[in-house]
Design a protein around this motif. Structure first.
Motif, short mmCIF file in Angstrom:
data_model
loop_
_atom_site.label_atom_id
_atom_site.label_comp_id
_atom_site.label_asym_id
_atom_site.label_seq_id
_atom_site.Cartn_x
_atom_site.Cartn_y
_atom_site.Cartn_z
N LEU A 37 -12.81 0.38 -2.49
CA LEU A 37 -11.21 0.54 -2.00
C LEU A 37 -10.09 1.96 -3.24
O LEU A 37 -10.99 2.24 -3.59
CB LEU A 37 -10.85 -0.91 -2.66
CG LEU A 37 -9.27 -0.99 -2.64
CD1 LEU A 37 -8.20 -1.47 -1.25
CD2 LEU A 37 -9.00 -1.69 -3.83
N GLN A 39 -6.42 3.12 -4.18
CA GLN A 39 -5.01 2.87 -3.99
C GLN A 39 -4.99 4.36 -4.56
O GLN A 39 -5.00 4.90 -5.65
CB GLN A 39 -4.81 1.33 -5.07
CG GLN A 39 -3.01 1.74 -4.79
CD GLN A 39 -2.92 0.61 -5.59
OE1 GLN A 39 -3.53 0.52 -6.89
NE2 GLN A 39 -1.93 0.24 -5.44
N CYS A 41 -0.76 6.15 -5.44
CA CYS A 41 -0.19 6.24 -6.18
C CYS A 41 1.46 7.46 -6.47
O CYS A 41 -0.24 8.10 -6.93
CB CYS A 41 0.43 5.24 -7.23
SG CYS A 41 -0.47 3.42 -6.93
N ALA A 50 2.41 4.29 -2.35
CA ALA A 50 1.76 3.80 -2.40
C ALA A 50 0.52 3.78 -1.24
O ALA A 50 1.67 3.46 -0.58
CB ALA A 50 1.35 2.58 -2.84
N VAL A 52 -2.79 2.68 0.18
CA VAL A 52 -3.87 2.00 -0.27
C VAL A 52 -5.20 2.02 1.61
O VAL A 52 -4.65 1.31 2.81
CB VAL A 52 -3.48 0.39 -0.44
CG1 VAL A 52 -4.79 -0.49 -0.23
CG2 VAL A 52 -2.54 0.47 -1.01
N TRP A 53 -6.00 2.30 0.77
CA TRP A 53 -7.33 1.90 2.26
C TRP A 53 -8.73 1.29 1.73
O TRP A 53 -9.03 0.59 0.44
CB TRP A 53 -7.76 3.33 2.37
CG TRP A 53 -9.05 3.59 3.05
CD1 TRP A 53 -9.47 3.80 4.47
CD2 TRP A 53 -10.55 3.48 2.78
NE1 TRP A 53 -9.97 3.41 5.27
CE2 TRP A 53 -11.91 2.91 3.83
CE3 TRP A 53 -11.33 3.30 1.38
CZ2 TRP A 53 -12.91 3.06 3.84
CZ3 TRP A 53 -12.49 2.74 1.09
CH2 TRP A 53 -13.85 2.92 2.65
N ASP A 54 -8.67 0.11 2.34
CA ASP A 54 -10.01 -0.89 2.16
C ASP A 54 -10.86 -0.41 2.69
O ASP A 54 -11.06 0.67 4.31
CB ASP A 54 -9.64 -2.34 1.90
CG ASP A 54 -9.34 -2.42 3.32
OD1 ASP A 54 -9.58 -2.01 4.80
OD2 ASP A 54 -8.40 -3.57 3.49
#
Length: 117
Positions: A37, A39, A41, A50, A52-54
Motif C-alpha cells: 500500500l 499513500q 499526501c 492524496a 492511494v495505491w493498493d
C-alpha cells in the motif's frame, strides 16, 4: 528531500513507514518485503490531496486535479528513499501519471484548416 520518520506504529501484518518533507508525506506499507500500500499526501493547508495505491493495481478514490505534476515533483523528493521503496513508489506513481496524462491529452473537438473540412 524525503526523510524517514522513525517510531511509526506498524499495521500488522504490514510494516508501515512514513517519509516526510515540506510538501509530501509518503506512507508505505510493506509485508514480506513487498510494498502492499502507498499513500502520497501533497499540497499545503486546504489544498492538500492524496493518492492511494493498493496491491491490486488501482488508484483510490480517484485522480485529484494537479496530481500528475506532483507525481513528477515526488521523483526529485524521493531521491533519498531506500532503494526498495523508491523503486516501487516510482513505478506506481509513473503508472498513475501515465494514465492521467493520457486522459488529459484527449480532445473532443479538433481545429481544422478550411481545406481539411
Amino acid at each position: 528531500m524525503l526523510k524517514e520518520i522513525l517510531g511509526v506504529a506498524d499495521d500488522p501484518p504490514a510494516r508501515r513507514r512514513w517519509f516526510h518533507d515540506d510538501y509530501f508525506d509518503l506512507f508505505v506499507w510493506q509485508a514480506g518485503g513487498e510494498v502492499t500500500l502507498i499513500q502520497v499526501c501533497y499540497g499545503a493547508d486546504a489544498t492538500e490531496r492524496a493518492l492511494v495505491w493498493d496491491k491490486e493495481p488501482r488508484f483510490l478514490p480517484g485522480r485529484p486535479a494537479g496530481a500528475a505534476g506532483s507525481v513528477f515533483a515526488l521523483e526529485d523528493a524521493a531521491a533519498t528513499l531506500p532503494e526498495e521503496v523508491r523503486r516501487d513508489v516510482r513505478e506506481k506513481m509513473h503508472e498513475f501519471a501515465g494514465r492521467r496524462l493520457a486522459v488529459l491529452s484527449r480532445r473532443k473537438r479538433f481545429r481544422r484548416a478550411s481545406w481539411q473540412r
